[in-house]
Enzyme design. Structure first.
Site, short mmCIF file in Angstrom:
data_model
loop_
_atom_site.label_atom_id
_atom_site.label_comp_id
_atom_site.label_asym_id
_atom_site.label_seq_id
_atom_site.Cartn_x
_atom_site.Cartn_y
_atom_site.Cartn_z
N GLY A 70 0.81 -1.21 0.00
CA GLY A 70 0.00 0.00 0.00
C GLY A 70 0.84 1.27 0.00
N THR A 71 1.94 1.25 0.73
CA THR A 71 2.77 2.46 0.82
C THR A 71 3.33 2.83 -0.56
OG1 THR A 71 3.33 1.95 3.10
CG2 THR A 71 4.80 3.47 1.95
N ASN A 146 -8.09 3.99 8.41
CA ASN A 146 -7.47 2.86 9.10
C ASN A 146 -7.61 2.92 10.62
OD1 ASN A 146 -5.65 4.95 7.95
ND2 ASN A 146 -4.28 4.19 9.55
N GLN A 176 -7.89 -0.26 3.43
CA GLN A 176 -8.66 -0.80 4.56
C GLN A 176 -10.04 -1.29 4.14
OE1 GLN A 176 -7.84 -1.42 7.71
NE2 GLN A 176 -5.77 -0.62 7.59
N SER A 196 -3.67 -3.36 -0.59
CA SER A 196 -2.49 -4.04 -0.05
C SER A 196 -2.91 -5.42 0.44
CB SER A 196 -1.94 -3.21 1.12
OG SER A 196 -0.91 -3.92 1.77
N HIS A 198 -1.79 -7.71 2.55
CA HIS A 198 -1.77 -8.22 3.93
C HIS A 198 -2.94 -7.75 4.77
CE1 HIS A 198 0.05 -4.82 6.40
NE2 HIS A 198 0.30 -4.39 5.18
N THR A 234 11.95 -6.89 -10.45
CA THR A 234 11.48 -8.27 -10.62
C THR A 234 10.23 -8.52 -9.78
OG1 THR A 234 13.74 -8.98 -11.01
CG2 THR A 234 12.18 -10.69 -10.34
N CYS A 334 1.45 1.94 12.42
CA CYS A 334 2.67 2.65 12.02
C CYS A 334 3.02 3.73 13.03
CB CYS A 334 2.50 3.28 10.65
SG CYS A 334 1.88 2.15 9.42
N1 PLP Z 1 -2.99 2.91 3.59
C1 PLP Z 1 -3.73 2.52 4.64
C2 PLP Z 1 -5.09 3.09 4.82
C3 PLP Z 1 -3.22 1.59 5.55
O1 PLP Z 1 -3.95 1.22 6.59
C4 PLP Z 1 -1.91 1.10 5.35
C5 PLP Z 1 -1.30 0.17 6.32
O2 PLP Z 1 -1.55 0.25 7.51
C6 PLP Z 1 -1.20 1.52 4.22
C7 PLP Z 1 -1.78 2.43 3.37
C8 PLP Z 1 0.17 1.01 3.94
O3 PLP Z 1 0.10 -0.29 3.40
P1 PLP Z 1 1.37 -1.28 3.46
O4 PLP Z 1 1.45 -1.75 4.87
O5 PLP Z 1 1.02 -2.37 2.51
O6 PLP Z 1 2.55 -0.51 3.03
#
Ligand code: PLP
Length: 390
Positions: A70-71, A146, A176, A196, A198, A234, A334
């Site tokens: 996601g990041t 989130n 989310q 994302s 996970h 890759t 985070c």
């Molecule tokens: N965006 C939201 C709303 C999230 O909750 C998160 C992770 O907590 C992310 C982005 C980041 O995703 P990733 O952990 O896959 O980098």
């Protein structure tokens, strides 16, 4: 033994997703960019996963860009849009740091939210005023938050953006949302969408950015030309294949999981709110009328119970809960452990003291009654103990 109530931070991998990974790591490990038989087999795995993700996200296969999560997808949305069309990025004050920091770093504008965590549309409209010299390049508003689980009115936001900043790309962070909302339908009119794996039972370190065809963004990573030049590097073939399996399962079971999990969440939230004085549940309007909260949780994802306790410090509360094997968090994972209160609560106008007493209990597809019972048993006395000590 753990009662896991931190599914918004990450979920356990689904057994079906894990199962597809092992042979792809151990035996069928070809690089999909190559030319020989094993490479072609890996490429077919990618093609299949791309098609599955496209169906799950309401996109065309060619609109799927595989990322490291996601990041990266969020950074690609902001920096990629700005590189393609220099100008101004706009986002809301409650975005995940993966959006907020790129927007702040590039001198963008931040739209306010109200006390329920909804974007202030009037202020967003003000932020969308661009000029020939400084056009609005990208607007990023998350589908679901989130920390609080609050869902944004994306349809209204889309109309506003098209009207006031017609040259801008609209990005939504749907990280989310996958388990709880029909992402394909709700994001159909967004230009860029991040998810994302996970967060929905796939592995960590893999995600997708949907970039609608004809919407021009520049890559973050240049390299071997993978993803049609939109993301060099890759491919994480096993992770991508597992993500597709998890996404398919998530979408298939969503209509059954949402009522099941929201029932558990309501029992949890009502149970705490009704027994612990001085509890504020976030994103429930109006916060002071708590008698019928479940009817007012319609604007939140099914899985999130987010509370603030007066006269309690969340770090101490989390410590006590962990002793009872309850895994929860204070803000987004985070930022838990950070000294500053959550930027989401601050943006919603919570005072510092109350914001320092926040607790996020996030349920998931694997959450059971036993998890909820354990939390209901442990939380009221833990809050009481901390208040007595204070
Ligand atoms: N965006 C939201 C709303 C999230 O909750 C998160 C992770 O907590 C992310 C982005 C980041 O995703 P990733 O952990 O896959 O980098």
């Amino acid at each position: 033994m753990a009662f896991y109530l931190d599914n918004a931070a990450t979920t356990g991998i689904r057994p079906s997703a894990l199962e597809v990974m092992v042979p792809l790591l151990a035996e069928e490990f070809g690089n999909p960019s190559g030319a020989h038989r094993m490479a072609r087999a890996a490429n077919r795995v990618l093609d299949d996963a791309r098609e599955t993700m496209a169906v799950c996200l309401g996109a065309e296969p060619g609109e799927i860009i595989f990322t490291s999560g996601g990041t990266e997808a969020d950074n690609l949305a902001i920096h990629g849009s700005l590189a393609a069309q220099p100008g101004i990025a706009v986002c809301s004050a409650i975005e995940h740091h993966a959006v907020l920091e790129p927007v702040e770093h590039t001198g963008g504008r931040i739209a306010r939210v109200d006390e329920n965590g909804l974007v202030d549309l009037d202020h967003l409209a003000d932020c969308l005023a661009g000029s020939d010299d400084a056009p609005i390049s990208v607007v990023s508003i998350m589908l679901a938050n989130n920390e609080t689980g609050v869902i944004q009115p994306l349809e209204q936001i889309e109309r506003l953006v098209r009207q006031l900043a017609p040259g801008a790309l609209l990005h939504t962070d749907a990280v989310q949302a996958m388990c709880w909302l029909d992402v394909a339908e709700l994001t159909a009119r967004a230009d860029l969408v991040s998810v994302s794996a996970h967060k929905f039972g796939g592995p960590k370190g893999v995600g997708v950015m949907v970039a609608r065809s004809g919407k021009n963004i520049e890559p973050l990573f240049r390299g071997g030309g993978q993803e049609r030049g939109r993301r060099g590097g890759t491919h994480n073939v096993a992770g991508i294949a597992a993500m597709a399996v998890a996404a398919e399962e998530t979408v298939a079971e969503r209509s059954a999981q949402v009522p099941r999990v929201s029932g558990l969440r309501d029992r949890l939230a009502d149970g705490i709110v009704n027994t612990v004085d001085g509890t504020i549940e976030t994103g429930v309007s109006p916060p002071e009328s708590i008698a019928n909260n479940h009817a007012k949780r319609t604007n939140k994802t099914a899985n999130i119970c987010h509370l603030c306790f007066a006269d309690v410090e969340s770090e101490a509360l989390l410590f006590l809960l962990e002793k009872d094997d309850i895994m929860a968090s204070a803000a987004s994972s985070c930022s838990s452990g950070a000294i500053e209160p959550s930027h989401v609560l601050t943006a919603m106008g919570f005072d510092r003291q109350l914001a320092f007493g926040s607790l996020r209990l996030s349920l998931g597809y694997g959450t059971t009654e036993a998890d909820v019972e354990a939390a209901l048993t442990a939380i009221p006395p833990a809050v009481q103990r901390l208040r007595e000590r204070a």
